[in-house]
Design a protein around this motif. Structure first.
Motif, PDB file in Angstrom:
ATOM      1  N   ALA A   1       6.405   2.211  15.823  1.00  0.00           N
ATOM      2  CA  ALA A   1       5.287   3.270  15.494  1.00  0.00           C
ATOM      3  C   ALA A   1       5.695   4.620  14.707  1.00  0.00           C
ATOM      4  N   ARG A   2       6.972   4.982  15.108  1.00  0.00           N
ATOM      5  CA  ARG A   2       7.119   6.198  14.324  1.00  0.00           C
ATOM      6  C   ARG A   2       7.146   5.833  12.755  1.00  0.00           C
ATOM      7  N   ARG A   3       7.646   4.635  12.213  1.00  0.00           N
ATOM      8  CA  ARG A   3       7.688   4.411  11.002  1.00  0.00           C
ATOM      9  C   ARG A   3       6.332   4.076  10.557  1.00  0.00           C
ATOM     10  N   ALA A   4       5.547   3.670  11.190  1.00  0.00           N
ATOM     11  CA  ALA A   4       4.058   3.273  10.686  1.00  0.00           C
ATOM     12  C   ALA A   4       3.190   4.590  10.595  1.00  0.00           C
ATOM     13  N   TRP A   5       3.510   5.483  11.514  1.00  0.00           N
ATOM     14  CA  TRP A   5       2.466   6.573  11.467  1.00  0.00           C
ATOM     15  C   TRP A   5       3.191   7.560  10.546  1.00  0.00           C
ATOM     16  N   SER A   6       4.401   7.495  10.345  1.00  0.00           N
ATOM     17  CA  SER A   6       4.910   8.183   9.080  1.00  0.00           C
ATOM     18  C   SER A   6       4.757   7.862   7.866  1.00  0.00           C
ATOM     19  N   ALA A   7       4.371   6.480   7.611  1.00  0.00           N
ATOM     20  CA  ALA A   7       3.754   5.786   6.388  1.00  0.00           C
ATOM     21  C   ALA A   7       2.423   6.266   6.292  1.00  0.00           C
ATOM     22  N   GLU A   8       1.645   6.364   7.234  1.00  0.00           N
ATOM     23  CA  GLU A   8       0.164   6.811   7.134  1.00  0.00           C
ATOM     24  C   GLU A   8       0.232   8.238   6.966  1.00  0.00           C
ATOM     25  N   ALA A   9       1.014   9.210   7.483  1.00  0.00           N
ATOM     26  CA  ALA A   9       0.967  10.646   7.359  1.00  0.00           C
ATOM     27  C   ALA A   9       1.270  10.744   5.826  1.00  0.00           C
ATOM     28  N   TRP A  10       2.479  10.270   5.452  1.00  0.00           N
ATOM     29  CA  TRP A  10       2.868  10.704   4.030  1.00  0.00           C
ATOM     30  C   TRP A  10       1.910   9.923   3.030  1.00  0.00           C
ATOM     31  N   GLY A  11       1.397   8.832   3.234  1.00  0.00           N
ATOM     32  CA  GLY A  11       0.328   8.256   2.363  1.00  0.00           C
ATOM     33  C   GLY A  11      -0.718   8.826   2.124  1.00  0.00           C
ATOM     34  N   ASP A  12      -1.278   9.734   3.413  1.00  0.00           N
ATOM     35  CA  ASP A  12      -2.500  10.472   3.460  1.00  0.00           C
ATOM     36  C   ASP A  12      -2.302  11.394   2.478  1.00  0.00           C
ATOM     37  N   ALA A  13      -1.037  12.004   2.571  1.00  0.00           N
ATOM     38  CA  ALA A  13      -0.658  13.298   1.967  1.00  0.00           C
ATOM     39  C   ALA A  13      -0.638  12.966   0.437  1.00  0.00           C
ATOM     40  N   ARG A  14      -0.133  11.773   0.051  1.00  0.00           N
ATOM     41  CA  ARG A  14       0.081  11.420  -1.394  1.00  0.00           C
ATOM     42  C   ARG A  14      -1.284  11.277  -1.946  1.00  0.00           C
ATOM     43  N   LEU A  15      -2.142  10.595  -1.283  1.00  0.00           N
ATOM     44  CA  LEU A  15      -3.320  10.652  -1.707  1.00  0.00           C
ATOM     45  C   LEU A  15      -4.280  11.628  -1.971  1.00  0.00           C
ATOM     46  N   ARG A  16      -4.041  12.554  -1.050  1.00  0.00           N
ATOM     47  CA  ARG A  16      -4.655  14.020  -1.331  1.00  0.00           C
ATOM     48  C   ARG A  16      -4.335  14.656  -2.462  1.00  0.00           C
ATOM     49  N   ARG A  17      -3.014  14.565  -2.775  1.00  0.00           N
ATOM     50  CA  ARG A  17      -2.265  15.260  -3.845  1.00  0.00           C
ATOM     51  C   ARG A  17      -2.847  14.489  -5.106  1.00  0.00           C
ATOM     52  N   LEU A  18      -2.888  13.282  -5.079  1.00  0.00           N
ATOM     53  CA  LEU A  18      -3.383  12.549  -6.263  1.00  0.00           C
ATOM     54  C   LEU A  18      -4.851  13.062  -6.683  1.00  0.00           C
ATOM     55  N   VAL A  19      -5.640  13.240  -5.892  1.00  0.00           N
ATOM     56  CA  VAL A  19      -6.996  13.626  -5.819  1.00  0.00           C
ATOM     57  C   VAL A  19      -6.907  15.075  -6.461  1.00  0.00           C
ATOM     58  N   ALA A  20      -6.119  15.837  -5.874  1.00  0.00           N
ATOM     59  CA  ALA A  20      -6.160  17.368  -5.919  1.00  0.00           C
ATOM     60  C   ALA A  20      -5.496  17.590  -7.530  1.00  0.00           C
ATOM     61  N   GLY A  21      -4.509  16.593  -7.949  1.00  0.00           N
ATOM     62  CA  GLY A  21      -4.103  16.735  -9.040  1.00  0.00           C
ATOM     63  C   GLY A  21      -5.007  16.397  -9.931  1.00  0.00           C
TER      64      GLY A  21
END
Length: 575
Positions: A89-109
């Motif tokens: 669960a730690r690794r799955a939710w870590s992937a979700e949190a970082w993936g969410d941040a990555r996509l937000r940065r892509l859209v913002a970029g």
């Protein structure tokens, strides 16, 4: 991963690319989560099997040593499955949190890319929805996909376990699961079909609401609030209808999956009970079979959950891809150093046309170092068109904008904007201190005091608890309109651009302050090129030449005092 949004790479992007990129960027975390979740589900599947073994080999035989031994094995199984779920669960939710941040940065970029275009055709609220809600839905696959692999592992372990108990039960699982999965994919199609329109209309309604809230004071002032409310009501009902249709589809999908799973598991229990009654399996085997049938409820439901998340994730990925794929509004520019600003800073417009601005002949304008040049536009749309061309937000339909004899579009857009700085009248402030806002675009080591004095922002600082070190809330909401405007003007002055274009910088201040600002700007920009796009008599009185633009064409040129003899000009600047 960095904390800021870097300029996005422009080009065609598909929803599949967004999904692959989101999952591929964190494949290590997702793979580890999948392995650990598979271990958890395998451990869960072994629980009813071990219970059946305990019944047959310890309880039925009355062997205390066997009971202790198998209970220890059961305890070890619980330890392993608990460990696996915790760290998976730690690794799955870590992937979700970082993936969410990555996509937000892509859209913002993409939205912040110097060549622009990312916001074309979309309301700010809709863009916020894409950057937040859609990014979240795609990132959730970082958890859903490992759980899907775990569900496959659970069915496999359950099938093998049942094969050891009874070939009939094992084959029932192995042969019955594929048609069940096919049925799940069949009933998920309506949900997938409606997810896109639901998210699109909900985002439009959110965008409309955000824009109405942002402009509520203006709407009240012009009496347009009833029309705006009607507009939002229509958009909101449209979004509600789409959401209800999508919810009905999801409810039907989940209900169908639940019913199908229940019937399948009832069949497994019926066959197991029949085999136990015939003596084909032991009592422990029957307990294991029934326990495995109950356990399979979770994995089989997980297939439905994963299908629903994939359907919604694909729709969200397509919306993100649409933003990332938008064409830029201005060219790339390729002129090498020296950067603009090395010359005197003479701005020239030759035959400029954009929309109605410039008419058939085009607009000619020269802004040289010295007294500011003024532009008075009878129609605000003409002013907006001129500012869009000067700020490199759009490419002119015809004509050229030159800086020191070189076409402005020869430089990259961000470099050109640093040389010809367009300061909008409604520029936002940032979270931070007043001083931080003034120095946001200034060269390193700049003293903010002269710029603040020229914009009378120093008077604002004296009214605040900590002076220039007072924190300013997002967009400056903790300040009045006039205070925000003066700080934004000080920020534009402190940037010390070769050419500064000010658009109505004093609309929210009183007449006395406006005169002080007019004098302060003139002194501060002495020897630099300044263009004032305004209808303020106080500012225009400090200019050299003024252009009066009517219906896109230059009606007259001259000093402000001379143009005041024109009734049309006088009506615009004294309105």
């Amino acid at each position: 991963m960095t904390g800021s949004a870097a300029p996005a790479q422009l080009g065609e992007v598909s929803g599949r690319d967004v999904l692959r990129g989101s999952l591929g960027a964190f494949r290590g975390r997702i793979s580890a989560a999948a392995v650990l979740f598979c271990g958890h589900q395998a451990g869960e599947a072994l629980v009813p099997v071990l219970v059946g073994v305990i019944i047959d080999r310890a309880v039925a035989t009355g062997d205390p040593a066997a009971l202790v031994g198998w209970l220890a094995v059961l305890g070890l199984d619980f330890l392993v499955l608990s460990f696996s779920y915790r760290f998976g669960a730690r690794r799955a939710w870590s992937a979700e949190a970082w993936g969410d941040a990555r996509l937000r940065r892509l859209v913002a970029g993409r939205l912040l890319h110097p060549r622009g275009g990312g916001e074309t055709g979309r309301l700010p609220g809709e863009l916020s929805g894409i950057a937040v809600s859609d990014a979240k839905r795609v990132a959730e696959l970082g958890v859903a996909v490992p759980l899907g692999f775990a569900a496959v592992a659970a069915v496999a372990v359950a099938a093998v376990s049942l094969l050891t108990i009874s070939t009939t039960l094992g084959l029932l699982i192995l042969l019955g699961t594929p048609p069940l999965l096919w049925l799940v994919q069949l009933v998920v199609k309506p949900l997938q079909k409606r997810s896109g329109p639901e998210q699109e209309r909900a985002a439009q309604a959110a965008g409309t609401a955000a824009d109405l809230v942002a402009g509520l004071r203006i709407l009240n002032g012009i009496g347009a609030r009833p029309a705006a409310v009607r507009r939002y009501r229509v958009s909101s009902r449209d979004a509600l209808g789409a959401t209800l249709r999508a919810t009905r589809a999801e409810a039907g999908f989940l209900g169908s999956v639940q019913l199908t799973n229940g019937l399948f598991l009832a069949l497994i229990a019926l066959v197991g009970g029949t085999l136990a009654a015939n003596g084909s399996i032991t009592v422990g085997g029957l307990v294991s079979a029934v326990g495995l049938a109950q356990f399979l409820v979770g994995p089989l439901q997980m297939f439905g959950f994963l299908s629903a998340r994939l359907a919604q994730g694909r729709a969200s990925a397509a919306r993100i891809a649409a933003v990332l794929s938008t064409d830029p509004t201005v060219g790339p520019g390729s002129l090498p150093e020296p950067a603009p600003g090395a010359g005197p800073g003479a701005l020239s417009l030759r035959g400029l046309r954009h929309g109605r601005l410039g008419g058939a002949e085009g607009l000619d304008l020269d802004v040289a170092p010295g007294a500011p040049t003024g532009v008075v536009a009878a129609d605000p749309e003409d002013a907006s068109a001129l500012l869009a061309c000067l700020s490199r937000e759009v490419e002119p339909d015809a004509g050229r904008v030159e800086l020191d004899g070189v076409a402005l579009d020869a430089w990259p857009a961000d470099v050109a904007r640093g040389a010809v700085l367009v300061a909008a009248h409604d520029a936002h402030l940032f979270t931070g201190t007043l001083r931080d806002n003034v120095l946001a675009g200034a060269p390193e080591g700049t003293d903010p005091d002269p710029a603040m004095a020229a914009a009378t922002a120093d008077q604002v600082a004296t009214t605040l608890p900590a002076g220039a070190d007072t924190d300013v809330s997002a967009r400056g909401r903790s300040l009045s309109g006039g205070q925000r405007q003066r700080i934004a003007l000080a920020r534009a002055l402190a940037a010390d651009a070769p050419v500064l274009v000010l658009h109505d910088p004093t609309t929210a201040v009183d007449a006395v302050t406006e005169v002080r600002i007019a004098d302060g700007v003139g002194r501060f920009r002495a020897g630099r090129s300044t263009l004032l796009v305004t209808t303020s008599p106080a500012l225009l009185d400090r200019t050299g030449e003024v252009l009066f633009v009517v219906e896109g064409r230059v009606r007259s040129r001259g000093r402000h005092a001379e143009l005041m003899d024109d009734p049309a000009y006088r009506a615009v600047v004294t309105a």
